[in-house]
Scaffold this active site. Structure first.
Site, PDB file in Angstrom:
ATOM      1  N   THR A   1     -20.936   5.680  11.818  1.00  0.00           N
ATOM      2  CA  THR A   1     -19.717   6.481  11.970  1.00  0.00           C
ATOM      3  C   THR A   1     -20.039   7.959  11.814  1.00  0.00           C
ATOM      4  O   THR A   1     -21.017   8.333  11.159  1.00  0.00           O
ATOM      5  CB  THR A   1     -18.662   6.089  10.919  1.00  0.00           C
ATOM      6  OG1 THR A   1     -17.451   6.818  11.176  1.00  0.00           O
ATOM      7  CG2 THR A   1     -19.108   6.425   9.506  1.00  0.00           C
TER       8      THR A   1
ATOM      9  N   LYS B   1     -17.562   9.517   7.992  1.00  0.00           N
ATOM     10  CA  LYS B   1     -17.750   9.410   6.541  1.00  0.00           C
ATOM     11  C   LYS B   1     -18.728  10.510   6.095  1.00  0.00           C
ATOM     12  O   LYS B   1     -18.320  11.662   6.034  1.00  0.00           O
ATOM     13  CB  LYS B   1     -18.136   7.985   6.191  1.00  0.00           C
ATOM     14  CG  LYS B   1     -16.904   7.073   6.420  1.00  0.00           C
ATOM     15  CD  LYS B   1     -17.093   5.596   6.234  1.00  0.00           C
ATOM     16  CE  LYS B   1     -15.765   4.887   6.557  1.00  0.00           C
ATOM     17  NZ  LYS B   1     -15.866   3.445   6.644  1.00  0.00           N
TER      18      LYS B   1
ATOM     19  N   THR C   1     -10.443   4.544  27.239  1.00  0.00           N
ATOM     20  CA  THR C   1      -9.810   5.397  26.244  1.00  0.00           C
ATOM     21  C   THR C   1     -10.359   6.820  26.377  1.00  0.00           C
ATOM     22  O   THR C   1     -11.514   7.011  26.769  1.00  0.00           O
ATOM     23  CB  THR C   1     -10.023   4.820  24.820  1.00  0.00           C
ATOM     24  OG1 THR C   1      -9.241   5.558  23.893  1.00  0.00           O
ATOM     25  CG2 THR C   1     -11.479   4.865  24.384  1.00  0.00           C
ATOM     26  N   THR C   2      -9.526   7.783  26.067  1.00  0.00           N
ATOM     27  CA  THR C   2      -9.917   9.190  26.191  1.00  0.00           C
ATOM     28  C   THR C   2     -11.104   9.503  25.288  1.00  0.00           C
ATOM     29  O   THR C   2     -11.151   9.067  24.137  1.00  0.00           O
ATOM     30  CB  THR C   2      -8.708  10.080  25.827  1.00  0.00           C
ATOM     31  OG1 THR C   2      -7.657   9.774  26.734  1.00  0.00           O
ATOM     32  CG2 THR C   2      -9.047  11.560  25.928  1.00  0.00           C
TER      33      THR C   2
ATOM     34  N   THR D   1      -8.311  -6.028   1.144  1.00  0.00           N
ATOM     35  CA  THR D   1      -9.576  -5.292   1.262  1.00  0.00           C
ATOM     36  C   THR D   1     -10.662  -5.991   0.449  1.00  0.00           C
ATOM     37  O   THR D   1     -11.817  -6.050   0.859  1.00  0.00           O
ATOM     38  CB  THR D   1      -9.389  -3.836   0.797  1.00  0.00           C
ATOM     39  OG1 THR D   1      -8.276  -3.278   1.521  1.00  0.00           O
ATOM     40  CG2 THR D   1     -10.603  -2.996   1.075  1.00  0.00           C
TER      41      THR D   1
ATOM     42  N   ARG E   1       0.821  -1.214   0.000  1.00  0.00           N
ATOM     43  CA  ARG E   1       0.000   0.000   0.000  1.00  0.00           C
ATOM     44  C   ARG E   1       0.851   1.259   0.000  1.00  0.00           C
ATOM     45  O   ARG E   1       1.732   1.413   0.840  1.00  0.00           O
ATOM     46  CB  ARG E   1      -0.906   0.021   1.234  1.00  0.00           C
ATOM     47  CG  ARG E   1      -1.985  -1.031   1.169  1.00  0.00           C
ATOM     48  CD  ARG E   1      -2.710  -1.153   2.501  1.00  0.00           C
ATOM     49  NE  ARG E   1      -3.491  -2.386   2.510  1.00  0.00           N
ATOM     50  CZ  ARG E   1      -4.818  -2.438   2.558  1.00  0.00           C
ATOM     51  NH1 ARG E   1      -5.514  -1.336   2.636  1.00  0.00           N
ATOM     52  NH2 ARG E   1      -5.444  -3.593   2.533  1.00  0.00           N
TER      53      ARG E   1
HETATM   54  C1  PLP Z   1     -15.049   2.542   7.617  1.00  0.00           C
HETATM   55  C2  PLP Z   1     -15.884   1.439   8.190  1.00  0.00           C
HETATM   56  C3  PLP Z   1     -15.990   1.239   9.563  1.00  0.00           C
HETATM   57  C4  PLP Z   1     -15.125   1.992  10.517  1.00  0.00           C
HETATM   58  O1  PLP Z   1     -15.563   3.273  10.683  1.00  0.00           O
HETATM   59  P1  PLP Z   1     -14.481   4.398  11.096  1.00  0.00           P
HETATM   60  O2  PLP Z   1     -15.284   5.460  11.711  1.00  0.00           O
HETATM   61  O3  PLP Z   1     -13.785   4.777   9.834  1.00  0.00           O
HETATM   62  O4  PLP Z   1     -13.542   3.745  12.054  1.00  0.00           O
HETATM   63  C5  PLP Z   1     -16.889   0.312  10.046  1.00  0.00           C
HETATM   64  N1  PLP Z   1     -17.645  -0.433   9.208  1.00  0.00           N
HETATM   65  C6  PLP Z   1     -17.541  -0.295   7.873  1.00  0.00           C
HETATM   66  C7  PLP Z   1     -18.404  -1.132   7.007  1.00  0.00           C
HETATM   67  C8  PLP Z   1     -16.654   0.620   7.317  1.00  0.00           C
HETATM   68  O5  PLP Z   1     -16.519   0.724   6.005  1.00  0.00           O
END
Ligand code: PLP
Length: 403
Positions: A243, A246, A275-276, A361, A21
């Site tokens: 999340t 994104k 964790t913080t 991936t 990568r």
């Molecule tokens: C990116 C991703 C996550 C992790 O989310 P992050 O906030 O980036 O750590 C979890 N599940 C899927 C399907 C993802 O693509």
């Protein structure tokens, strides 16, 4: 002792396979997205075609202002774990916003979506009596790691295959606590789970449902609650995970569910407790982003419009891509070396950035370029991309057919 040769041997193997990568060194330019400054080979300014800031919320003025105001008023870091001095009013406000987004009683924040999956699944699987986790074959690495860490019984069902899930549930003993773990939008193929059928099978067998809506929150449903919101199924799902990094354009992860479920994870999950906490300014920015996308459908509509446009143009030019019902457009190359080469040429000669997606991936032989058009890609951006791909397709003699 020289340990470096141990490290180097494995790195060399990766390089031979074409799976090493290389990260593009890019600087995002606020207000100019999807244009970014390139610190690597090629042109100074490039257009990003593979961002997970799907709607450009990372540069939304309200989101930026919320972060700035909160840094000014609260300082930078949270100052501790949620348990020890790090629990801010901004965290509680964001959790209330998230619970409301998904129509649930409660929500819990994590430092990332990865951590939320890892922590929640490992806690459920390790602490519930006779837990069995039934995991879709294409689940994300964060779910797989969580399940592995749970050390309970695990069953993998065929991707999006409800009949296989049903059959496997049937085989489990009556005293098992069954947890079905799956995603709504699978980010590599862009296909969408048959959520209604999964929920029905779960209800038939008395199983819990755990959905990862990471690639759907903000983008689907009238308020951005994800595919389950669009389908009117949120109240029939036990746990919805998402999340803030994104479509919401910030960082962080979360789960939502009943009071008891959320309190259970809050009380037992190591990945939450030790964790913080997220910086208050991050929480405030994420909340501003969620609130914006609850009320505004403009970004979602523009995204869908540009996705449809790019698909139609690729079809017209005979460039093979996987058809699906989401915002993700995978163009299959099926060779790791070619995939990397195409990506390099696009970057260096055309100022187009699309990261090659290679093993692990995706499975070997399914290497691809994955395009995510958004509301800020103009029609001209799309024309330019299609022109570049057309030129390269002619040069590279890649079969004009989809797998
Ligand atoms: C990116 C991703 C996550 C992790 O989310 P992050 O906030 O980036 O750590 C979890 N599940 C899927 C399907 C993802 O693509």
């Amino acid at each position: 002792m020289n340990f470096d040769n141990l490290f180097q041997a494995q790195l060399d193997k990766l390089k031979e396979e074409g799976n090493y990568r290389v990260f593009a060194e890019l600087q995002r330019k606020c207000g100019d997205f999807p244009r970014v400054q390139n610190h690597g080979e090629g042109q100074d300014e490039v257009t990003v075609w593979c961002s997970n800031d799907y709607l450009g919320m990372g540069q939304n003025p309200d989101v930026i202002q919320a972060m700035l105001d909160t840094v000014q008023s609260c300082g930078t870091g949270a100052g501790g774990t949620r348990n020890i001095s790090g629990n801010a009013h901004h965290h509680k406000l964001l959790e209330a916003e998230l619970a409301d987004l998904h129509g649930k009683e409660a929500a819990l924040l994590f430092t990332s979506g990865y951590v939320s999956n890892w922590a929640a699944l490992s806690t459920l699987g390790s602490r519930l009596p006779n837990a069995v986790i039934l995991s879709d074959a294409l689940n994300h690495a964060s779910m797989i790691e969580g399940i592995r860490h749970a050390r309970c019984e695990k069953r993998v069902w065929k991707h999006n295959d409800v009949a296989d899930l049903d059959r496997q549930l049937q085989e489990l003993p009556a005293n098992a606590t069954k947890i079905i773990a799956f995603e709504s939008v699978y980010s590599m193929d862009g296909d969408i789970a048959p959520i209604r059928e999964i929920v029905e099978v779960a209800e038939k067998h008395g199983a819990m449902t755990y959905i990862d809506e990471v690639h759907a929150v903000g983008m689907y449903g009238p308020r951005g609650g994800g595919v389950a919101e669009r389908e009117g199924l949120m109240d029939r799902i036990t746990l919805i995970e998402g999340t803030l990094g994104k479509a919401y354009g910030v960082v962080g992860g979360y789960i939502t569910g009943s009071h008891a479920l959320v309190d259970f994870i809050r009380s037992f999950a190591s990945g939450f407790i030790f964790t913080t906490a997220l910086p208050p300014a991050v929480a405030a920015a994420a909340r501003a982003s969620i609130r914006h996308l609850k009320h505004s459908s403009y970004e979602r509509e523009m995204q869908q419009h540009q996705v449809a446009r790019l698909r139609a143009r690729l079809d017209a030019e005979g460039i093979p891509h996987v058809h699906n019902d989401s915002h993700i457009i995978p163009v299959m190359v099926k060779d790791p070396v070619k995939c990397k080469m195409l990506s390099d040429i696009l970057m260096e000669q055309f100022g187009i950035y699309v990261q090659p997606i290679n093993y692990p991936t995706v499975p070997k032989g399914t290497e691809r370029l994955r395009f995510t058009p958004g509301p800020l890609h103009s029609d001209e951006d799309i024309e330019y991309l299609v022109m570049a791909l057309k030129t390269l397709w002619k040069q590279c003699a890649i079969a004009h057919a989809v797998a």
